[in-house]
Design a protein around this motif. Structure first.
Motif, PDB file in Angstrom:
ATOM      1  N   THR A 158       0.853  -1.193   0.000  1.00 52.65           N
ATOM      2  CA  THR A 158       0.000   0.000   0.000  1.00 52.65           C
ATOM      3  C   THR A 158       0.885   1.239   0.000  1.00 52.65           C
ATOM      4  O   THR A 158       1.989   1.220   0.552  1.00 52.65           O
ATOM      5  N   LEU A 211       2.837  -2.399   4.219  1.00 50.35           N
ATOM      6  CA  LEU A 211       1.849  -1.323   4.279  1.00 50.35           C
ATOM      7  C   LEU A 211       2.531   0.010   4.560  1.00 50.35           C
ATOM      8  O   LEU A 211       2.774   0.361   5.710  1.00 50.35           O
ATOM      9  N   SER A 212       2.828   0.730   3.479  1.00 45.85           N
ATOM     10  CA  SER A 212       3.525   2.006   3.643  1.00 45.85           C
ATOM     11  C   SER A 212       2.587   3.196   3.482  1.00 45.85           C
ATOM     12  O   SER A 212       3.026   4.337   3.585  1.00 45.85           O
ATOM     13  N   ALA A 213       1.307   2.934   3.206  1.00 43.64           N
ATOM     14  CA  ALA A 213       0.373   4.054   3.004  1.00 43.64           C
ATOM     15  C   ALA A 213       0.174   4.856   4.283  1.00 43.64           C
ATOM     16  O   ALA A 213       0.224   4.316   5.381  1.00 43.64           O
ATOM     17  N   VAL A 217      -2.502   6.107   5.859  1.00 51.78           N
ATOM     18  CA  VAL A 217      -3.963   5.979   5.878  1.00 51.78           C
ATOM     19  C   VAL A 217      -4.541   6.999   6.864  1.00 51.78           C
ATOM     20  O   VAL A 217      -4.039   7.132   7.975  1.00 51.78           O
ATOM     21  N   ALA A 218      -5.596   7.694   6.437  1.00 57.14           N
ATOM     22  CA  ALA A 218      -6.258   8.629   7.351  1.00 57.14           C
ATOM     23  C   ALA A 218      -6.767   7.861   8.569  1.00 57.14           C
ATOM     24  O   ALA A 218      -7.289   6.750   8.433  1.00 57.14           O
ATOM     25  N   ASP A 219      -6.601   8.429   9.744  1.00 59.25           N
ATOM     26  CA  ASP A 219      -7.089   7.760  10.953  1.00 59.25           C
ATOM     27  C   ASP A 219      -8.561   8.032  11.202  1.00 59.25           C
ATOM     28  O   ASP A 219      -9.240   7.254  11.874  1.00 59.25           O
ATOM     29  N   THR A 239     -11.223   5.224  11.079  1.00 61.11           N
ATOM     30  CA  THR A 239     -11.187   4.378   9.881  1.00 61.11           C
ATOM     31  C   THR A 239     -10.749   2.969  10.291  1.00 61.11           C
ATOM     32  O   THR A 239     -10.175   2.786  11.365  1.00 61.11           O
ATOM     33  N   PRO A 240     -10.999   1.968   9.430  1.00 59.23           N
ATOM     34  CA  PRO A 240     -10.492   0.628   9.743  1.00 59.23           C
ATOM     35  C   PRO A 240      -8.969   0.618   9.677  1.00 59.23           C
ATOM     36  O   PRO A 240      -8.380   1.304   8.849  1.00 59.23           O
ATOM     37  N   ASP A 241      -8.327  -0.136  10.570  1.00 56.83           N
ATOM     38  CA  ASP A 241      -6.874  -0.260  10.584  1.00 56.83           C
ATOM     39  C   ASP A 241      -6.485  -1.462   9.718  1.00 56.83           C
ATOM     40  O   ASP A 241      -6.702  -2.613  10.098  1.00 56.83           O
ATOM     41  N   ILE A 242      -5.938  -1.172   8.549  1.00 55.96           N
ATOM     42  CA  ILE A 242      -5.653  -2.230   7.561  1.00 55.96           C
ATOM     43  C   ILE A 242      -4.557  -3.156   8.071  1.00 55.96           C
ATOM     44  O   ILE A 242      -4.667  -4.382   7.970  1.00 55.96           O
ATOM     45  N   LEU A 243      -3.519  -2.566   8.642  1.00 56.46           N
ATOM     46  CA  LEU A 243      -2.409  -3.384   9.165  1.00 56.46           C
ATOM     47  C   LEU A 243      -2.908  -4.328  10.256  1.00 56.46           C
ATOM     48  O   LEU A 243      -2.582  -5.520  10.266  1.00 56.46           O
ATOM     49  N   GLY A 298       4.831  -3.367   8.529  1.00 57.41           N
ATOM     50  CA  GLY A 298       4.164  -2.079   8.689  1.00 57.41           C
ATOM     51  C   GLY A 298       5.177  -0.956   8.799  1.00 57.41           C
ATOM     52  O   GLY A 298       6.379  -1.199   8.949  1.00 57.41           O
ATOM     53  N   PHE A 299       4.691   0.262   8.710  1.00 53.01           N
ATOM     54  CA  PHE A 299       5.520   1.449   8.887  1.00 53.01           C
ATOM     55  C   PHE A 299       5.078   2.163  10.162  1.00 53.01           C
ATOM     56  O   PHE A 299       3.937   2.005  10.608  1.00 53.01           O
ATOM     57  N   LYS A 356       3.678  -1.403  18.409  1.00 53.85           N
ATOM     58  CA  LYS A 356       2.900  -1.529  17.175  1.00 53.85           C
ATOM     59  C   LYS A 356       3.115  -2.894  16.539  1.00 53.85           C
ATOM     60  O   LYS A 356       2.172  -3.543  16.086  1.00 53.85           O
ATOM     61  N   LYS A 390      -0.241  -5.255  16.369  1.00 48.91           N
ATOM     62  CA  LYS A 390      -0.814  -5.473  15.034  1.00 48.91           C
ATOM     63  C   LYS A 390      -0.383  -6.796  14.425  1.00 48.91           C
ATOM     64  O   LYS A 390      -0.696  -7.078  13.271  1.00 48.91           O
TER      65      LYS A 390
HETATM   66  O1  C5P Z   1      -0.969   2.901  14.112  1.00 46.44           O
HETATM   67  P1  C5P Z   1      -0.282   3.629  13.023  1.00 46.44           P
HETATM   68  O2  C5P Z   1      -1.198   4.392  12.122  1.00 46.44           O
HETATM   69  O3  C5P Z   1       0.863   4.477  13.488  1.00 46.44           O
HETATM   70  O4  C5P Z   1       0.395   2.468  12.142  1.00 46.44           O
HETATM   71  C1  C5P Z   1       1.066   2.771  10.978  1.00 46.44           C
HETATM   72  C2  C5P Z   1       1.042   1.558  10.097  1.00 46.44           C
HETATM   73  O5  C5P Z   1      -0.282   1.049  10.020  1.00 46.44           O
HETATM   74  C3  C5P Z   1       1.465   1.831   8.678  1.00 46.44           C
HETATM   75  O6  C5P Z   1       2.042   0.646   8.158  1.00 46.44           O
HETATM   76  C4  C5P Z   1       0.148   2.144   7.993  1.00 46.44           C
HETATM   77  O7  C5P Z   1       0.193   1.892   6.602  1.00 46.44           O
HETATM   78  C5  C5P Z   1      -0.783   1.190   8.709  1.00 46.44           C
HETATM   79  N1  C5P Z   1      -2.169   1.661   8.844  1.00 46.44           N
HETATM   80  C6  C5P Z   1      -3.175   0.991   8.195  1.00 46.44           C
HETATM   81  N2  C5P Z   1      -4.488   1.388   8.343  1.00 46.44           N
HETATM   82  C7  C5P Z   1      -4.783   2.443   9.124  1.00 46.44           C
HETATM   83  C8  C5P Z   1      -3.771   3.141   9.796  1.00 46.44           C
HETATM   84  C9  C5P Z   1      -2.466   2.723   9.636  1.00 46.44           C
HETATM   85  O8  C5P Z   1      -2.880   0.040   7.483  1.00 46.44           O
HETATM   86  N3  C5P Z   1      -6.057   2.816   9.237  1.00 46.44           N
END
Ligand code: C5P
Length: 219
Positions: free
Chosen positions: A14, A93-95, A97-99, A124-128, A143-144, A158, A162
């Motif tokens: 991502t 997962l480097s995106a 993502v909006a929280d 938002t849903p946490d993809i990681l 993850g990042f 983290k 996760k």
């Molecule tokens: O918890 P935090 O947002 O700091 O974690 C960062 C990592 O989680 C990144 O790898 C980011 O791509 C991923 N992430 C995600 N979905 C989210 C928030 C963060 O996959 N809603």
């Protein structure tokens, strides 16, 4: 003993920001350029991986041989990743993502008035975390993390919460690292308690370092 090719591996990556719609013309976003994720996609595809790049809105060329899945919102990125959950060997997962996302998307452009405007946001849903919870034996999840304080401790937390196998910690305390910059400075936080710190490098060189570590972990 490390292998030097991703041949036969399906790699889900991502990248970029997500845009969370407020109304038909406005959104909440962030300054992620997508450079780190696109550099990873390019590097891993060049090394033989079958890369699917789930990308938020960015203005970057798609690397050769990479399958691109364009998304806008965190919810769309989540769905695109979960659809491929059973089918990847490595997910990175480097995106950014909006929280939070607006609770409601206005159907029409919100008219301005002299009164202020209050938006209600929900998580938002946490993809990681979702991929971590569904992770099967043999799948590797990276993850990042971008932290401003207690960097290593928070990255390690983290990693565990996760269910990731490695966290790429970006240091914001370094002038060469971060959003829109051509360079990055990372520490790889591993699930065996070890940490690998790297010098400030171009994002292409950082991608090589991350790919090299992943190859060691799958061989
Ligand atoms: O918890 P935090 O947002 O700091 O974690 C960062 C990592 O989680 C990144 O790898 C980011 O791509 C991923 N992430 C995600 N979905 C989210 C928030 C963060 O996959 N809603």
């Amino acid at each position: 003993n490390g292998q030097n090719s991703f041949s036969g591996k399906k790699v889900l990556i991502t990248a970029g920001p997500t845009y969370e719609a407020i109304d038909p013309v406005r959104f909440i976003g962030n300054h992620s350029s997508g450079k780190m994720g696109y550099a990873l996609a390019e590097t891993i595809a060049r090394k033989g991986g079958a890369v699917t790049l789930v990308s938020g809105p960015v203005s970057l060329a798609v690397p050769a041989g990479v399958e691109l899945v364009r998304v806008q919102s965190a919810a769309e990125m989540h769905d695109a990743c979960m659809k491929r959950q059973a089918d990847y060997d490595i997910a990175i997962l480097s995106a950014a993502v909006a929280d939070y996302t607006p609770e409601e998307v206005a159907a029409e452009k919100i008219k301005k008035s002299e009164a202020g405007l209050t938006l209600t946001l929900r998580k938002t849903p946490d993809i990681l975390a979702s991929l971590g919870a569904a992770k099967k034996k043999g799948q590797l999840l990276v993850g990042f993390a971008l932290e401003t304080n207690n960097e290593l401790a928070n990255a390690r937390k983290k990693l565990e919460s996760k269910n990731a196998d490695m966290i790429v910690l970006n240091s914001l305390n370094d002038s060469g690292a971060g959003f829109g910059k051509p360079t990055n400075k990372i520490t790889l936080v591993l699930d065996n308690g070890r940490e690998l710190a790297f010098e400030t490098k171009t994002k292409e060189a950082v991608a090589e370092d991350i790919a090299g570590q992943v190859l060691q972990m799958i061989s």
